[in-house]
Scaffold this motif. Structure first.
Motif, PDB file in Angstrom:
ATOM      1  N   GLY A 161      94.204  -0.537  64.188  1.00  0.00           N
ATOM      2  CA  GLY A 161      92.634   0.690  63.449  1.00  0.00           C
ATOM      3  C   GLY A 161      91.280  -0.410  64.104  1.00  0.00           C
ATOM      4  N   GLY A 162      91.812  -1.951  64.239  1.00  0.00           N
ATOM      5  CA  GLY A 162      90.487  -2.440  65.335  1.00  0.00           C
ATOM      6  C   GLY A 162      90.174  -2.193  66.109  1.00  0.00           C
ATOM      7  N   LEU A 163      91.449  -2.173  66.388  1.00  0.00           N
ATOM      8  CA  LEU A 163      91.577  -2.796  68.768  1.00  0.00           C
ATOM      9  C   LEU A 163      90.390  -0.886  68.850  1.00  0.00           C
ATOM     10  N   HIS A 164      89.845  -0.286  68.357  1.00  0.00           N
ATOM     11  CA  HIS A 164      89.688   1.281  68.724  1.00  0.00           C
ATOM     12  C   HIS A 164      88.188   1.467  67.509  1.00  0.00           C
ATOM     13  N   ALA A 165      88.095   0.561  67.039  1.00  0.00           N
ATOM     14  CA  ALA A 165      86.683   1.019  65.440  1.00  0.00           C
ATOM     15  C   ALA A 165      85.377   0.865  66.541  1.00  0.00           C
ATOM     16  N   CYS A 166      85.346  -0.384  67.414  1.00  0.00           N
ATOM     17  CA  CYS A 166      83.952   0.042  67.554  1.00  0.00           C
ATOM     18  C   CYS A 166      83.502   0.628  68.722  1.00  0.00           C
ATOM     19  N   ALA A 167      84.934   1.352  69.257  1.00  0.00           N
ATOM     20  CA  ALA A 167      84.196   2.502  70.088  1.00  0.00           C
ATOM     21  C   ALA A 167      84.534   4.286  69.968  1.00  0.00           C
ATOM     22  N   LEU A 168      85.175   3.984  68.902  1.00  0.00           N
ATOM     23  CA  LEU A 168      84.734   5.118  67.838  1.00  0.00           C
ATOM     24  C   LEU A 168      83.100   5.496  66.821  1.00  0.00           C
ATOM     25  N   ALA A 169      83.184   4.351  66.744  1.00  0.00           N
ATOM     26  CA  ALA A 169      81.717   3.881  65.652  1.00  0.00           C
ATOM     27  C   ALA A 169      80.457   4.306  66.630  1.00  0.00           C
ATOM     28  N   GLU A 170      80.579   3.747  67.665  1.00  0.00           N
ATOM     29  CA  GLU A 170      79.654   4.013  69.340  1.00  0.00           C
ATOM     30  C   GLU A 170      79.635   5.367  69.433  1.00  0.00           C
ATOM     31  N   ALA A 171      80.683   5.863  69.757  1.00  0.00           N
ATOM     32  CA  ALA A 171      80.700   7.309  69.832  1.00  0.00           C
ATOM     33  C   ALA A 171      80.151   8.478  68.914  1.00  0.00           C
ATOM     34  N   LEU A 172      80.276   7.792  67.623  1.00  0.00           N
ATOM     35  CA  LEU A 172      79.889   8.530  66.279  1.00  0.00           C
ATOM     36  C   LEU A 172      78.134   7.977  66.010  1.00  0.00           C
ATOM     37  N   SER A 173      78.021   7.694  66.552  1.00  0.00           N
ATOM     38  CA  SER A 173      76.680   6.565  65.918  1.00  0.00           C
ATOM     39  C   SER A 173      76.745   6.453  64.166  1.00  0.00           C
ATOM     40  N   ILE A 174      77.790   5.766  63.812  1.00  0.00           N
ATOM     41  CA  ILE A 174      78.308   5.251  62.470  1.00  0.00           C
ATOM     42  C   ILE A 174      77.890   3.337  62.748  1.00  0.00           C
ATOM     43  N   PRO A 175      76.999   3.494  61.839  1.00  0.00           N
ATOM     44  CA  PRO A 175      76.212   2.159  62.259  1.00  0.00           C
ATOM     45  C   PRO A 175      77.255   1.063  61.894  1.00  0.00           C
ATOM     46  N   ARG A 176      78.119   1.087  60.957  1.00  0.00           N
ATOM     47  CA  ARG A 176      78.673  -0.288  60.519  1.00  0.00           C
ATOM     48  C   ARG A 176      79.979   0.278  60.731  1.00  0.00           C
ATOM     49  N   VAL A 177      81.033  -1.019  61.274  1.00  0.00           N
ATOM     50  CA  VAL A 177      82.303  -0.677  61.128  1.00  0.00           C
ATOM     51  C   VAL A 177      83.085  -2.406  59.738  1.00  0.00           C
ATOM     52  N   ILE A 178      83.479  -1.709  58.986  1.00  0.00           N
ATOM     53  CA  ILE A 178      84.185  -2.478  58.169  1.00  0.00           C
ATOM     54  C   ILE A 178      85.664  -2.513  58.470  1.00  0.00           C
ATOM     55  N   VAL A 179      85.985  -4.209  59.171  1.00  0.00           N
ATOM     56  CA  VAL A 179      87.579  -4.418  59.074  1.00  0.00           C
ATOM     57  C   VAL A 179      87.774  -5.124  57.553  1.00  0.00           C
ATOM     58  N   PRO A 180      88.725  -4.740  56.763  1.00  0.00           N
ATOM     59  CA  PRO A 180      89.870  -5.364  55.426  1.00  0.00           C
ATOM     60  C   PRO A 180      90.285  -6.754  55.453  1.00  0.00           C
ATOM     61  N   ALA A 181      89.745  -7.405  54.487  1.00  0.00           N
ATOM     62  CA  ALA A 181      90.185  -8.868  54.873  1.00  0.00           C
ATOM     63  C   ALA A 181      92.064  -8.689  54.996  1.00  0.00           C
ATOM     64  N   PHE A 182      92.897  -7.571  54.813  1.00  0.00           N
ATOM     65  CA  PHE A 182      93.656  -7.115  55.245  1.00  0.00           C
ATOM     66  C   PHE A 182      94.729  -6.241  56.337  1.00  0.00           C
ATOM     67  N   PRO A 183      93.477  -5.983  56.986  1.00  0.00           N
ATOM     68  CA  PRO A 183      93.970  -5.318  57.810  1.00  0.00           C
ATOM     69  C   PRO A 183      95.178  -4.170  58.365  1.00  0.00           C
ATOM     70  N   GLY A 184      95.714  -4.532  58.084  1.00  0.00           N
ATOM     71  CA  GLY A 184      97.497  -3.634  58.936  1.00  0.00           C
ATOM     72  C   GLY A 184      97.955  -4.136  57.612  1.00  0.00           C
ATOM     73  N   ALA A 185      97.509  -4.705  56.391  1.00  0.00           N
ATOM     74  CA  ALA A 185      98.015  -3.757  55.415  1.00  0.00           C
ATOM     75  C   ALA A 185      97.355  -2.909  54.493  1.00  0.00           C
ATOM     76  N   LEU A 186      97.052  -2.960  54.736  1.00  0.00           N
ATOM     77  CA  LEU A 186      95.581  -2.278  53.607  1.00  0.00           C
ATOM     78  C   LEU A 186      96.464  -0.761  52.359  1.00  0.00           C
ATOM     79  N   SER A 187      97.081   0.030  54.124  1.00  0.00           N
ATOM     80  CA  SER A 187      97.642   0.876  52.533  1.00  0.00           C
ATOM     81  C   SER A 187      98.905   0.413  51.514  1.00  0.00           C
ATOM     82  N   ALA A 188      99.449  -0.823  52.146  1.00  0.00           N
ATOM     83  CA  ALA A 188     100.572  -1.348  50.267  1.00  0.00           C
ATOM     84  C   ALA A 188      99.546  -2.102  49.962  1.00  0.00           C
ATOM     85  N   LEU A 189      98.453  -2.592  49.538  1.00  0.00           N
ATOM     86  CA  LEU A 189      97.411  -3.245  49.302  1.00  0.00           C
ATOM     87  C   LEU A 189      96.693  -2.043  48.183  1.00  0.00           C
ATOM     88  N   GLY A 190      96.732  -0.785  48.546  1.00  0.00           N
ATOM     89  CA  GLY A 190      96.143   0.114  48.012  1.00  0.00           C
ATOM     90  C   GLY A 190      96.605   0.312  46.729  1.00  0.00           C
TER      91      GLY A 190
END
Length: 717
Positions: free
Chosen positions: A487-516
């Motif tokens: 997710g973090g590899l592509h988030a900035c490009a997607l946010a730029e394309a869609l005019s999303i003002p901020r990107v949040i990369v959580p503390a445990f991005p690769g295992a956030l589903s398990a954390l949830g």
């Protein structure tokens, strides 16, 4: 000497490439990623548990599991041979479906074949009226004949869905009783989905029956393997006790006849598509509720971490190895009851998640016209991308490596080195072979890799548009929560394309589903279609009586699963104006009609004051809050805990900068270890943030900082 016995609670999310594990140890969140084993996912799970507890003897193991078994079984159509019993004359309802054409002007599109072929559909002479009156009951001799016919067809599972069974289940109960001697799993519509709309109800019950033998076999295998593992712990603990304290052990034997007390078996809970966990037995009986198990955990984790940073309007963006899941959340997570998976409708509550076949393992190819395509086919965990050492066809992960966005020696915290030389060699050979057929000169590696990233970004951008712009939501008012291994590899490009003002990369991005999953409550959903026409006053007394009956069923189910806490109930009603075909779900209060009109105006732009309304379906969500859920999402999320116990702290990169390709131009880019970022300090791009579970790419001109919750906040505009 083994460590002292203790309580271990592990959340595990099985993905297409990695199996992610999260647990709490000594008050700190820990994380482990292992390669998935697609043939039998339980192998990877047990191996992960073994590594987590290799120096421990656990008194009790609680496993919270997000699984893709149901999803994959549906997508690959590898479920059980299923028979369908329905009202005579309605055997073809699941094939007729709704006359909605996916492509309005395409006369040659292929319809999705039903899961039950014609020769396995059986009609029974019965009829229940829409008000619940039994007009015709099935005769004993007809039920006997039905049983013989089904036995001769040799199905592995049976679905029962009779007309208007939600109003009166008597005929369905009679059919189910007659088929019990066949000793096959039974999926009965009034138990799984007591709602109207015959096609959707039948489809849901058929899917449940189709998945039941597969899911039951998998969960039994998982339970057996974890029991064997816990048995090994107890064996080690018992012998350690004998060797170190022989006199006390002997005393135990004389008093109890055993060296150690009999301890409980591991408890396993499964994540549901609705965003809550349920007992293993319930998941095995109603697997239709688990088809979006893993992605649901991601949405729960994304909202929990975003709230810790002060955001509650988010777009969850989960890019894993095989797919990308996106979901829009406005304050609270909501469920939908009109979802489709693999083109088949499912009526049980599910989080509103849109999935596309775009992930780190998505394969690149050229079509017949020479156009570059990426996905939906994936290299998965076996053989995986080229850079993992076994794959032979380029993937999105390989493209990111070739562009410099992935650092070969800093993948999985340095535990696994990506093979850059192999990737360059095999991709070059693959390109030459692909373009030789077209008598054209091949692309350079960098142009090809940049093209792969642009194509996969376009696919994911379209998915985000589906859940936001196409549903009347402005992406500029949301934050993009990027997680999953890619997710973090592509988030900035997607946010730029869609005019999303901020990107949040959580503390445990690769295992956030398990954390949830670790943060999820125990949830059970109940419903019943009533179809009452009302004008004026809310029939509160009658509605309270109906909701009380649903709550009574919920209380019994929680008692059967030995939950001690009192469930919390959320009551809502599906309401529509008389004559409409679809409903709005409104929380049940004394102002429910006023709330309905407000929501109708917000959704459709108009209301019909004074017009008769229909109360269609009552819904009750029963929730038991878990002890761990109270901690995850507040004190534990984003504490900056080490990824896992045995992980060594990464050294500083030998070269603080590396060349990375951004928009066809190479730029010297700073390489940061996330552990070394100072909370509150502002940094600027271009930059690459490496950590154990993921890599984040910050484009030039963007700023970022680590907030107090440990989340990485990237300012796009």
């Amino acid at each position: 000497m083994p460590r002292r016995s203790h309580f271990v609670r592990i959340a595990i999310d099985t993905g297409g490439t990695f199996t992610d594990c999260v647990w709490v140890e000594a008050g700190r969140l820990r994380m482990l990623k292992v390669f998935s084993t697609p043939v039998d996912p339980s192998h990877a799970i047990v191996e992960a548990i073994r590594r987590i507890t290799e120096e421990n003897t656990a008194a009790e193991l609680v496993l919270l599991h997000g699984t893709t078994v149901g999803t994959n079984t549906l997508l690959e159509r590898k479920g059980a041979r299923t028979a369908l019993v329905t009202t005579a004359g309605f055997e073809d309802a699941i094939e007729i479906g709704r006359q909605a054409r996916p492509k309005l002007y395409d006369f040659f599109f292929d319809r999705i074949e039903p899961l039950v072929p014609k020769d396995l559909r059986f009609g029974i002479n019965e009829r229940t009226a829409s008000d619940g009156e039994i007009l015709t009951s099935p005769k004993p001799e007809e039920l006997h004949t039905l049983g013989n016919q089904i036995a001769q067809a040799s199905p592995q599972s049976i679905a029962i869905s009779l007309l208007f069974s939600f109003a009166n289940p008597k005929n369905e109960e009679d059919v189910a009783e007659a088929l019990k001697p066949l000793a096959l799993p039974l999926s009965i519509s009034h138990e799984i989905l007591p709602e109207f709309r015959e096609y959707e109800r039948t489809s849901t019950v058929v899917i449940n029956a189709y998945l039941q033998p597969v899911m039951q076999s998998y969960l039994e295998s998982l339970e057996r393997r974890t029991q064997e593992l816990v048995g090994e712990w107890r064996f080690r603990a018992k012998h350690a006790d004998v060797e170190e304290r022989p006199f006390r052990a002997a005393k135990k034997r004389s008093n109890t006849g055993a060296l150690a007390p009999v301890e409980p078996s591991p408890r396993i809970f499964v994540m549901q598509s609705s965003g809550g966990i349920t007992a293993l037995s319930t998941a095995a009986r109603e697997p239709v509720r688990t088809v979006l198990s893993g992605p649901a955990g991601g949405v729960v984790g994304a909202l929990a971490t975003a709230r810790a940073s002060g955001f509650d309007r988010i777009i969850a963006f989960d890019m894993g190895g095989t797919s990308t899941d996106v979901s829009l959340v406005e304050g609270e997570i909501t469920t939908a009851t009109e979802a489709q998976v693999a083109g088949l409708p499912i009526g049980v509550p599910m989080l509103d998640i849109h999935t596309v076949g775009a992930g780190g393992g998505s394969l690149a190819r050229f079509d017949a016209a020479g156009v570059l395509r990426v996905g939906p086919e994936s290299a998965g965990a076996d053989p995986g991308p080229i850079c993992y050492g076994r794959g032979t066809q380029p993937t999105v992960t390989d493209a990111n490596l070739l562009l410099g966005r992935l650092q070969p020696t800093r993948f999985l915290g340095g535990d696994f080195t990506l093979d850059l030389d192999r990737t360059r060699a095999l991709t070059t050979a693959w390109l030459k072979k692909a373009w030789l057929k077209k008598n054209s000169s091949p692309l350079t590696l960098e142009k090809f890799a940049a093209g792969v990233v642009r194509v996969v970004n376009a696919t994911m951008e379209k998915a985000i548009r589906v859940v936001s712009i196409e549903r009347g939501r402005d992406p500029r008012q949301f934050a993009l929560v990027a997680f999953g291994g890619a997710g973090g590899l592509h988030a900035c490009a997607l946010a730029e394309a869609l005019s999303i003002p901020r990107v949040i990369v959580p503390a445990f991005p690769g295992a956030l589903s398990a954390l949830g999953i670790l943060a999820s409550d125990v949830v059970k959903d109940y419903s019943r279609t009533i179809l009452w026409r009302v004008s004026g006053k809310v029939p509160a007394q009658e509605l309270n009586r109906e909701f009380s009956a649903l709550a009574k069923n919920a209380a019994k189910d929680f008692r059967d699963e030995s939950w001690q806490r009192q469930p919390h109930y959320h009551r809502s009603i599906d309401i529509r104006y008389r004559g409409q075909g679809y409903e709005l779900n409104i929380p049940f209060t004394k102002n429910v009609f006023h709330d309905f009109e407000q929501e109708h105006h917000r959704r459709y732009g108009y209301t019909h004051p004074g017009r008769e309304v229909e109360l269609v379906t009552l819904r009750l969500r029963a929730t038991v809050r878990t002890a761990r859920a109270a901690h995850v999402g507040t004190a534990y999320v984003g504490t900056g805990a080490l990824a896992r116990r045995e992980r060594a702290k990464l050294a500083r990169p030998s070269t603080p900068k590396a060349p990375v390709l951004f928009d066809t131009k190479k730029q010297e880019t700073k390489i940061h270890s996330r552990d070394e970022l100072q909370p509150g300090k502002n940094y600027s791009g271009p930059a690459i943030i490496t950590e154990y579970s993921a890599t984040t790419v910050i484009a030039p001109g963007k700023s970022f900082h680590l907030d107090r919750a440990g989340n990485l906040i990237v300012t796009i505009r």
